[in-house]
Each structure stands twice: as C-alpha cells, then as structure tokens.
Write an enzyme that holds these catalytic residues in place. Structure first.
Site, short mmCIF file in Angstrom:
data_model
loop_
_atom_site.label_atom_id
_atom_site.label_comp_id
_atom_site.label_asym_id
_atom_site.label_seq_id
_atom_site.Cartn_x
_atom_site.Cartn_y
_atom_site.Cartn_z
N LYS A 15 9.92 24.21 -9.60
CA LYS A 15 10.61 24.81 -11.06
C LYS A 15 9.72 24.27 -12.16
O LYS A 15 8.96 23.18 -11.94
CB LYS A 15 12.15 24.39 -11.05
CG LYS A 15 12.17 22.82 -10.96
CD LYS A 15 11.83 21.72 -12.01
CE LYS A 15 11.62 22.03 -13.27
NZ LYS A 15 11.47 20.48 -14.04
N SER A 32 -6.60 20.51 -4.59
CA SER A 32 -6.24 19.76 -5.60
C SER A 32 -7.37 19.36 -6.17
O SER A 32 -8.28 19.16 -5.45
CB SER A 32 -5.18 18.76 -5.52
OG SER A 32 -4.29 18.38 -6.52
N ARG A 33 -7.61 19.33 -7.39
CA ARG A 33 -8.90 19.05 -8.08
C ARG A 33 -9.23 17.65 -8.07
O ARG A 33 -10.47 17.01 -7.78
CB ARG A 33 -8.89 19.34 -9.85
CG ARG A 33 -8.61 20.98 -9.79
CD ARG A 33 -8.46 21.08 -11.29
NE ARG A 33 -7.23 20.10 -11.74
CZ ARG A 33 -6.88 19.98 -13.17
NH1 ARG A 33 -7.32 20.66 -14.02
NH2 ARG A 33 -5.80 19.17 -13.10
P1 NAP Z 1 1.84 16.25 -12.39
O1 NAP Z 1 1.73 15.26 -11.50
O2 NAP Z 1 1.39 16.17 -13.94
O3 NAP Z 1 1.00 17.58 -12.01
C1 NAP Z 1 0.92 18.09 -10.72
C2 NAP Z 1 -0.65 18.12 -10.37
O4 NAP Z 1 -0.95 19.41 -10.75
C3 NAP Z 1 -1.70 17.27 -11.14
O5 NAP Z 1 -1.67 16.06 -10.30
C4 NAP Z 1 -2.83 17.97 -10.86
O6 NAP Z 1 -3.54 17.77 -9.71
C5 NAP Z 1 -2.33 19.45 -10.93
N1 NAP Z 1 -2.85 20.22 -12.24
C6 NAP Z 1 -2.51 19.52 -13.44
N2 NAP Z 1 -3.24 20.14 -14.54
C7 NAP Z 1 -3.53 21.27 -13.94
C8 NAP Z 1 -4.16 22.29 -14.45
N3 NAP Z 1 -4.67 22.60 -15.71
N4 NAP Z 1 -4.64 23.35 -13.53
C9 NAP Z 1 -4.68 23.20 -12.17
N5 NAP Z 1 -3.81 22.19 -11.57
C10 NAP Z 1 -3.24 21.26 -12.68
O7 NAP Z 1 3.23 16.87 -12.65
P2 NAP Z 1 4.54 16.89 -11.84
O8 NAP Z 1 5.49 15.97 -12.21
O9 NAP Z 1 4.21 16.64 -10.32
O10 NAP Z 1 5.10 18.33 -12.02
C11 NAP Z 1 4.81 19.31 -11.46
C12 NAP Z 1 5.59 20.61 -11.32
O11 NAP Z 1 6.78 20.06 -10.34
C13 NAP Z 1 6.20 20.92 -12.72
O12 NAP Z 1 6.72 22.25 -12.79
C14 NAP Z 1 7.61 20.21 -12.88
O13 NAP Z 1 8.69 20.69 -13.74
C15 NAP Z 1 7.89 20.17 -11.31
N6 NAP Z 1 8.75 18.93 -11.17
C16 NAP Z 1 8.51 17.75 -11.48
C17 NAP Z 1 9.34 16.57 -11.23
C18 NAP Z 1 9.06 15.15 -11.62
O14 NAP Z 1 9.95 14.49 -11.44
N7 NAP Z 1 7.79 14.86 -12.06
C19 NAP Z 1 10.64 16.96 -10.69
C20 NAP Z 1 11.04 18.05 -10.20
C21 NAP Z 1 10.00 19.11 -10.43
P3 NAP Z 1 -5.25 17.93 -9.65
O15 NAP Z 1 -5.69 17.08 -10.93
O16 NAP Z 1 -5.70 17.00 -8.32
O17 NAP Z 1 -5.52 19.33 -9.80
#
Ligand code: NAP
Length: 310
Positions: A92, A38-39
């Site tokens: 998902k 992760s970045r």
């Molecule tokens: P998030 O916290 O915004 O993103 C997850 C991680 O992905 C970030 O912390 C970042 O880590 C990395 N990331 C972000 N932008 C990126 C990019 N441009 N390139 C590469 N890595 C990137 O999102 P999340 O809520 O965990 O959701 C992630 C996935 O899980 C989505 O598909 C979402 O639909 C699914 N999901 C989320 C939830 C929820 O409640 N949040 C529930 C079920 C499923 P780094 O900055 O360390 O790289």
C-alpha cells in the site's frame, strides 16, 4: 497438493525486513522466496540482483513478485513484472495515481495474471468483527483519529515528503482502508483542509469530512506531529451503542466491553490472500482508499505551515 509459488521481492527496505520476510516464512506452504531486486539492500541467503530487469532475465522461474518500493516507483516495476507474465503484489498504497493503477489492472487481465493491491490494515483482527457489528447496527457517525510522530516512524524517508509520497496520508490511508471496509455504505468527501510544511510537497496534517447518501457523517483527523501516546483509533456511533477500534484495528470495544480477538497476523493474511487469488485466477484491486486521498488533494483547502526538518 500444489507446490509453493516462487516469489521475488523488489525494493528491499523497512517493511520488507519488518513484515514481508517473516510473513513469507509463515506461508512456506504457499510461497518460496527465491530472489530479490534492490539497488542497495539484500536479504541474507537469498540471491539478489540490482534491478528488476536483471532479476527477471536471470530467473525465468519466478512466478510472482512483491513490490515494496515507494509508490512513486511502483508502476514501472509492476508493468515490467506483468509484461513478463508474473503475478504482482503491491504494497500500500498501490501507486502514485489512480490512473496508473487502473492501467495495471487492465494489463494484468490482458496478461492473464493476478494483481493484488494490498491493504494490510484491513487484516487487523478487530476489523471483521467491527464490520459484522456495523452490518447489523446502523451507523450514525464515525470519528477517525490517526496521529503519530513522523520522526519516530519515518526517519530519513525523503520519498514520503515528495510529490506522490502522500505525506500524512501514508499512514492515514491505512485508516481509510479500514473505514471503507467496515462501513456498509460508500462515503464521499465533502470538506477537507491539508497542512503542508513550507519546505515540503506533501502534507503533515489533514482534516477530512465525509458523508454518505443517508447522512452518515465521518470526521477524520490525521496528524504527524503527535509526540507522546500515539493514536490510531476509529470510534463509531451506532443505533445500538459505540464501536471503538484502537491500535490500528488490533483492539476492539463494543459498548465499552473489550472483545476477544485473534492474534495479529496482518502480513501473513495478506500472503494467504495473494496465494488464494493466484490459485483462483483472479485479481484484487480496490482503490477506494486511494480515491479518497486523491479527492482530498482535489477538494482540500491548502494551508502552509512551519517548515519540517528531520
Ligand atoms: P523504505 O525502506 O524507505 O523503502 C523501501 C525500499 O525501496 C528502499 O530500501 C529502497 O531499496 C527502495 N527504494 C527507495 N527509493 C527508491 C527509488 N527511488 N527507486 C526504486 N527503489 C527505491 O520504505 P518502507 O518503509 O519499506 O515502505 C515501502 C512501502 O511500504 C511504502 O509504500 C509504504 O507505504 C509501505 N509500508 C510501509 C510500512 C512501514 O511501517 N514502514 C508499513 C506498511 C506499508 P534500495 O535502495 O535497495 O533500492
């Protein structure tokens, strides 16, 4: 006894901290978390790498990876992991397009590894009992109400408002994953309206009408502007009364009587399933929920609404 599968997580963020880390710990017999890529973010006491390339290079012992970054960045990471011969679990939605997911599915088969397109809501405790009831009692109509406050659930998530982030379909696809699981027949979209804030590339609301060949009607309302009580409900009218799923499938009523359900364990169940398909040498890639979203973008009328600011 087989030894636990050595697992890595790529894209550490909200869902990893909330769900993946505890679910992997609950599946210690199946998985050991050995690394993250992760970045910016890390998990305490787990070796971390800035990129998936660096991680795969340094840790050839990794057997499987969970990809938890936003969907627009999923394909590149999945392809790299499959190319390295790893089993892949995709959060998902499984990708930003149907074609890229089809490409990954074919590549996983060629590589002889498992690909899992996960749909956590399908493992909510009310889903299988509801499915069993609908298999035995003909459905006539279904009403899906998925309305939540985006400011509460998705603060500072720019990706979700960008093209490929799906907007209100990010939660809405969870509802569609339940609909496609519990209905005995396949439905298809007949009419849709999507509302786009004038300053965003993804919709804030969607109104969807589906039917099947026999005339079952499904109406789904997704809205991200809901303050106060939140709604994740599916109400089904059958030949033998009403089935009501609430709280995203965590509670179930049949003809007004609340049903006793198992404890909620969506993410532990996903990891159990991932282990099962790896051990069986299979993949599990059902794109039906994503296909309905793609159809909505294809068939839906587009209405521009007020700008959205966090
Ligand atoms: P998030 O916290 O915004 O993103 C997850 C991680 O992905 C970030 O912390 C970042 O880590 C990395 N990331 C972000 N932008 C990126 C990019 N441009 N390139 C590469 N890595 C990137 O999102 P999340 O809520 O965990 O959701 C992630 C996935 O899980 C989505 O598909 C979402 O639909 C699914 N999901 C989320 C939830 C929820 O409640 N949040 C529930 C079920 C499923 P780094 O900055 O360390 O790289």
């Amino acid at each position: 006894m087989t030894s636990p599968i050595k697992l890595a997580i790529v894209g550490v963020g909200k869902i990893v901290y909330d769900q993946h880390v505890p679910a992997i710990a609950a599946n210690a017999g199946h998985f050991t978390l050995v690394a993250t890529a992760s970045r910016n973010n890390t998990i305490e006491n787990i070796p971390s790498f800035p990129t998936i390339e660096a991680m795969l290079e340094a840790r050839p012992d990794i057997e499987a990876v969970s990809l938890c970054m936003p969907p627009q960045y999923r394909y590149a990471a999945a392809h790299k992991a499959l190319a390295a011969g790893k089993h892949v679990f995709m959060e998902k939605p499984p990708g930003a397009t149907l074609s890229e997911v089809a490409d990954l599915e074919a590549f996983a088969a060629k590589q002889g590894v498992s690909l899992f397109a996960s749909w956590h809501s399908r493992y909510a405790p009310g889903v299988q009992p509801a499915k069993a009831y609908l298999a035995a009692n003909a459905t006539t109509a279904m009403h899906v109400i998925w309305k939540e406050d985006v400011r509460h659930w998705h603060p500072n998530q720019d990706w979700i408002w960008q093209a490929g982030g799906l907007g209100v379909f990010d939660p809405g696809i969870n509802a569609l994953s339940i609909v496609t699981e519990i209905l005995p027949s396949a439905v298809f979209l007949t009419k849709a309206a999507l509302e786009f804030p004038e300053n965003r590339d993804a919709p804030i609301a969607a109104d969807l009408h589906f039917q099947d060949a026999a005339g079952i009607k499904v109406h789904a309302e997704f809205d991200w502007r809901q303050t106060g009580p939140q709604s994740w409900d599916i109400i089904v009218t059958t030949a033998n009364g009403e089935v009501r799923l609430a709280n995203g499938g965590a509670r179930l009523w049949i003809n007004g009587a609340e049903q006793q359900l198992e404890k909620e364990a969506e993410y532990p169940s996903l990891y159990q399933r991932f282990a099962d398909i790896i051990r069986a040498g299979k993949s599990d890639v059902d794109v039906a929920p994503l296909r309905h979203v793609a159809d909505a973008f294809m068939l839906g009328r587009r209405k521009v609404v007020d700008a959205f600011h966090d």
